[in-house]
Design a protein around this motif. Structure first.
Motif, PDB file in Angstrom:
ATOM      1  N   CYS A  18       0.827  -1.214   0.000  1.00 18.36           N
ATOM      2  CA  CYS A  18       0.000   0.000   0.000  1.00 18.36           C
ATOM      3  C   CYS A  18       0.858   1.259   0.000  1.00 18.36           C
ATOM      4  O   CYS A  18       0.338   2.360  -0.176  1.00 18.36           O
ATOM      5  CB  CYS A  18      -0.939   0.010   1.200  1.00 18.36           C
ATOM      6  SG  CYS A  18      -0.139   0.322   2.784  1.00 18.36           S
ATOM      7  N   GLY A  19       2.168   1.119   0.206  1.00 20.83           N
ATOM      8  CA  GLY A  19       3.069   2.261   0.183  1.00 20.83           C
ATOM      9  C   GLY A  19       3.583   2.691   1.545  1.00 20.83           C
ATOM     10  O   GLY A  19       4.476   3.526   1.633  1.00 20.83           O
ATOM     11  N   ARG A  20       3.022   2.142   2.614  1.00 20.76           N
ATOM     12  CA  ARG A  20       3.494   2.488   3.946  1.00 20.76           C
ATOM     13  C   ARG A  20       4.835   1.813   4.223  1.00 20.76           C
ATOM     14  O   ARG A  20       5.135   0.760   3.687  1.00 20.76           O
ATOM     15  CB  ARG A  20       2.493   2.039   5.000  1.00 20.76           C
ATOM     16  CG  ARG A  20       1.220   2.822   5.000  1.00 20.76           C
ATOM     17  CD  ARG A  20       0.353   2.406   6.187  1.00 20.76           C
ATOM     18  NE  ARG A  20      -0.885   3.135   6.197  1.00 20.76           N
ATOM     19  CZ  ARG A  20      -2.070   2.616   5.870  1.00 20.76           C
ATOM     20  NH1 ARG A  20      -2.170   1.350   5.533  1.00 20.76           N
ATOM     21  NH2 ARG A  20      -3.145   3.358   5.898  1.00 20.76           N
ATOM     22  N   ILE A  21       5.611   2.430   5.079  1.00 23.71           N
ATOM     23  CA  ILE A  21       6.893   1.852   5.477  1.00 23.71           C
ATOM     24  C   ILE A  21       6.657   0.951   6.683  1.00 23.71           C
ATOM     25  O   ILE A  21       5.998   1.340   7.643  1.00 23.71           O
ATOM     26  CB  ILE A  21       7.905   2.947   5.830  1.00 23.71           C
ATOM     27  CG1 ILE A  21       8.198   3.788   4.586  1.00 23.71           C
ATOM     28  CG2 ILE A  21       9.183   2.345   6.379  1.00 23.71           C
ATOM     29  CD1 ILE A  21       9.086   4.981   4.851  1.00 23.71           C
ATOM     30  N   VAL A  22       7.169  -0.276   6.610  1.00 25.56           N
ATOM     31  CA  VAL A  22       7.032  -1.260   7.679  1.00 25.56           C
ATOM     32  C   VAL A  22       8.416  -1.492   8.281  1.00 25.56           C
ATOM     33  O   VAL A  22       9.374  -1.743   7.565  1.00 25.56           O
ATOM     34  CB  VAL A  22       6.474  -2.596   7.126  1.00 25.56           C
ATOM     35  CG1 VAL A  22       6.307  -3.604   8.228  1.00 25.56           C
ATOM     36  CG2 VAL A  22       5.171  -2.364   6.393  1.00 25.56           C
ATOM     37  N   VAL A  23       8.499  -1.373   9.601  1.00 32.93           N
ATOM     38  CA  VAL A  23       9.768  -1.590  10.294  1.00 32.93           C
ATOM     39  C   VAL A  23       9.715  -2.962  10.967  1.00 32.93           C
ATOM     40  O   VAL A  23       8.857  -3.223  11.805  1.00 32.93           O
ATOM     41  CB  VAL A  23      10.027  -0.491  11.343  1.00 32.93           C
ATOM     42  CG1 VAL A  23      11.333  -0.762  12.074  1.00 32.93           C
ATOM     43  CG2 VAL A  23      10.024   0.879  10.701  1.00 32.93           C
ATOM     44  N   LEU A  24      10.619  -3.853  10.538  1.00 36.15           N
ATOM     45  CA  LEU A  24      10.698  -5.212  11.076  1.00 36.15           C
ATOM     46  C   LEU A  24      12.142  -5.516  11.430  1.00 36.15           C
ATOM     47  O   LEU A  24      13.056  -5.019  10.783  1.00 36.15           O
ATOM     48  CB  LEU A  24      10.235  -6.238  10.035  1.00 36.15           C
ATOM     49  CG  LEU A  24       8.818  -6.133   9.501  1.00 36.15           C
ATOM     50  CD1 LEU A  24       8.655  -7.079   8.321  1.00 36.15           C
ATOM     51  CD2 LEU A  24       7.821  -6.467  10.579  1.00 36.15           C
ATOM     52  N   ASP A  25      12.331  -6.350  12.445  1.00 35.42           N
ATOM     53  CA  ASP A  25      13.696  -6.810  12.666  1.00 35.42           C
ATOM     54  C   ASP A  25      13.979  -7.942  11.681  1.00 35.42           C
ATOM     55  O   ASP A  25      13.077  -8.544  11.117  1.00 35.42           O
ATOM     56  CB  ASP A  25      13.953  -7.202  14.122  1.00 35.42           C
ATOM     57  CG  ASP A  25      13.134  -8.386  14.592  1.00 35.42           C
ATOM     58  OD1 ASP A  25      12.651  -9.162  13.755  1.00 35.42           O
ATOM     59  OD2 ASP A  25      12.996  -8.538  15.811  1.00 35.42           O
ATOM     60  N   ARG A  26      15.229  -8.202  11.453  1.00 39.32           N
ATOM     61  CA  ARG A  26      15.614  -9.163  10.414  1.00 39.32           C
ATOM     62  C   ARG A  26      15.082 -10.576  10.674  1.00 39.32           C
ATOM     63  O   ARG A  26      14.678 -11.261   9.755  1.00 39.32           O
ATOM     64  CB  ARG A  26      17.126  -9.194  10.269  1.00 39.32           C
ATOM     65  CG  ARG A  26      17.673  -7.939   9.650  1.00 39.32           C
ATOM     66  CD  ARG A  26      19.182  -8.059   9.425  1.00 39.32           C
ATOM     67  NE  ARG A  26      19.750  -6.772   9.082  1.00 39.32           N
ATOM     68  CZ  ARG A  26      19.816  -6.299   7.839  1.00 39.32           C
ATOM     69  NH1 ARG A  26      19.337  -6.996   6.853  1.00 39.32           N
ATOM     70  NH2 ARG A  26      20.370  -5.130   7.611  1.00 39.32           N
ATOM     71  N   SER A  27      15.060 -10.985  11.922  1.00 45.16           N
ATOM     72  CA  SER A  27      14.580 -12.336  12.220  1.00 45.16           C
ATOM     73  C   SER A  27      13.085 -12.461  11.936  1.00 45.16           C
ATOM     74  O   SER A  27      12.634 -13.476  11.391  1.00 45.16           O
ATOM     75  CB  SER A  27      14.882 -12.723  13.661  1.00 45.16           C
ATOM     76  OG  SER A  27      14.214 -11.884  14.562  1.00 45.16           O
ATOM     77  N   GLU A  28      12.314 -11.438  12.273  1.00 44.41           N
ATOM     78  CA  GLU A  28      10.879 -11.463  11.983  1.00 44.41           C
ATOM     79  C   GLU A  28      10.642 -11.472  10.474  1.00 44.41           C
ATOM     80  O   GLU A  28       9.772 -12.183   9.972  1.00 44.41           O
ATOM     81  CB  GLU A  28      10.205 -10.239  12.608  1.00 44.41           C
ATOM     82  CG  GLU A  28       8.699 -10.219  12.451  1.00 44.41           C
ATOM     83  CD  GLU A  28       8.061  -9.008  13.096  1.00 44.41           C
ATOM     84  OE1 GLU A  28       6.824  -8.924  13.057  1.00 44.41           O
ATOM     85  OE2 GLU A  28       8.776  -8.142  13.639  1.00 44.41           O
ATOM     86  N   MET A  29      11.424 -10.707   9.749  1.00 41.24           N
ATOM     87  CA  MET A  29      11.301 -10.651   8.300  1.00 41.24           C
ATOM     88  C   MET A  29      11.618 -12.016   7.685  1.00 41.24           C
ATOM     89  O   MET A  29      10.890 -12.492   6.813  1.00 41.24           O
ATOM     90  CB  MET A  29      12.251  -9.601   7.738  1.00 41.24           C
ATOM     91  CG  MET A  29      12.087  -9.375   6.258  1.00 41.24           C
ATOM     92  SD  MET A  29      13.224  -8.154   5.633  1.00 41.24           S
ATOM     93  CE  MET A  29      14.724  -9.114   5.590  1.00 41.24           C
ATOM     94  N   ARG A  30      12.676 -12.672   8.170  1.00 43.84           N
ATOM     95  CA  ARG A  30      13.035 -13.994   7.640  1.00 43.84           C
ATOM     96  C   ARG A  30      11.942 -15.023   7.902  1.00 43.84           C
ATOM     97  O   ARG A  30      11.648 -15.851   7.047  1.00 43.84           O
ATOM     98  CB  ARG A  30      14.342 -14.464   8.272  1.00 43.84           C
ATOM     99  CG  ARG A  30      15.551 -13.790   7.705  1.00 43.84           C
ATOM    100  CD  ARG A  30      16.837 -14.426   8.215  1.00 43.84           C
ATOM    101  NE  ARG A  30      17.929 -13.511   8.003  1.00 43.84           N
ATOM    102  CZ  ARG A  30      18.695 -13.003   8.963  1.00 43.84           C
ATOM    103  NH1 ARG A  30      18.512 -13.362  10.213  1.00 43.84           N
ATOM    104  NH2 ARG A  30      19.657 -12.164   8.676  1.00 43.84           N
ATOM    105  N   VAL A  31      11.339 -14.966   9.092  1.00 41.03           N
ATOM    106  CA  VAL A  31      10.267 -15.907   9.428  1.00 41.03           C
ATOM    107  C   VAL A  31       9.086 -15.711   8.480  1.00 41.03           C
ATOM    108  O   VAL A  31       8.556 -16.669   7.916  1.00 41.03           O
ATOM    109  CB  VAL A  31       9.825 -15.743  10.898  1.00 41.03           C
ATOM    110  CG1 VAL A  31       8.538 -16.495  11.165  1.00 41.03           C
ATOM    111  CG2 VAL A  31      10.920 -16.213  11.831  1.00 41.03           C
ATOM    112  N   ARG A  32       8.663 -14.471   8.299  1.00 37.13           N
ATOM    113  CA  ARG A  32       7.515 -14.202   7.416  1.00 37.13           C
ATOM    114  C   ARG A  32       7.790 -14.633   5.978  1.00 37.13           C
ATOM    115  O   ARG A  32       6.947 -15.243   5.336  1.00 37.13           O
ATOM    116  CB  ARG A  32       7.143 -12.725   7.459  1.00 37.13           C
ATOM    117  CG  ARG A  32       6.472 -12.349   8.745  1.00 37.13           C
ATOM    118  CD  ARG A  32       5.978 -10.943   8.689  1.00 37.13           C
ATOM    119  NE  ARG A  32       5.407 -10.557   9.967  1.00 37.13           N
ATOM    120  CZ  ARG A  32       4.768  -9.439  10.167  1.00 37.13           C
ATOM    121  NH1 ARG A  32       4.604  -8.580   9.197  1.00 37.13           N
ATOM    122  NH2 ARG A  32       4.280  -9.170  11.349  1.00 37.13           N
ATOM    123  N   LEU A  33       8.972 -14.288   5.482  1.00 36.00           N
ATOM    124  CA  LEU A  33       9.317 -14.682   4.117  1.00 36.00           C
ATOM    125  C   LEU A  33       9.451 -16.193   4.008  1.00 36.00           C
ATOM    126  O   LEU A  33       9.068 -16.788   2.999  1.00 36.00           O
ATOM    127  CB  LEU A  33      10.594 -13.981   3.665  1.00 36.00           C
ATOM    128  CG  LEU A  33      10.483 -12.466   3.471  1.00 36.00           C
ATOM    129  CD1 LEU A  33      11.857 -11.873   3.162  1.00 36.00           C
ATOM    130  CD2 LEU A  33       9.485 -12.120   2.392  1.00 36.00           C
TER     131      LEU A  33
END
Length: 62
Positions: A7-22
């Motif tokens: 949607c264009g918003r900036i999402v701030v995630l830590d790297r471990s959370e990002m890896r889990v989601r991906l």
């Protein structure tokens, strides 16, 4: 780490959370988009268990 939601918003995630989601095959999305997606999934499950088919649904749903 900061990424853009579709949607264009900036999402701030830590790297471990990002890896889990991906790793789970999920998109990186903001809380608003996530809540909207979950709401749509719940509505679809409720329709399924109530015996409502897609062709039975009204095109506009408030």
């Amino acid at each position: 780490m900061s990424v853009y939601c579709p949607c264009g918003r900036i999402v701030v995630l830590d790297r471990s959370e990002m890896r889990v989601r991906l790793g789970l095959g999920k998109e990186l999305e903001c809380t608003s988009c996530r809540n909207q997606r979950i709401s749509q999934e719940i509505d679809a499950m409720n329709d399924h268990f109530n015996g409502i088919e897609e062709s039975d649904e009204v095109l506009f749903r408030p």
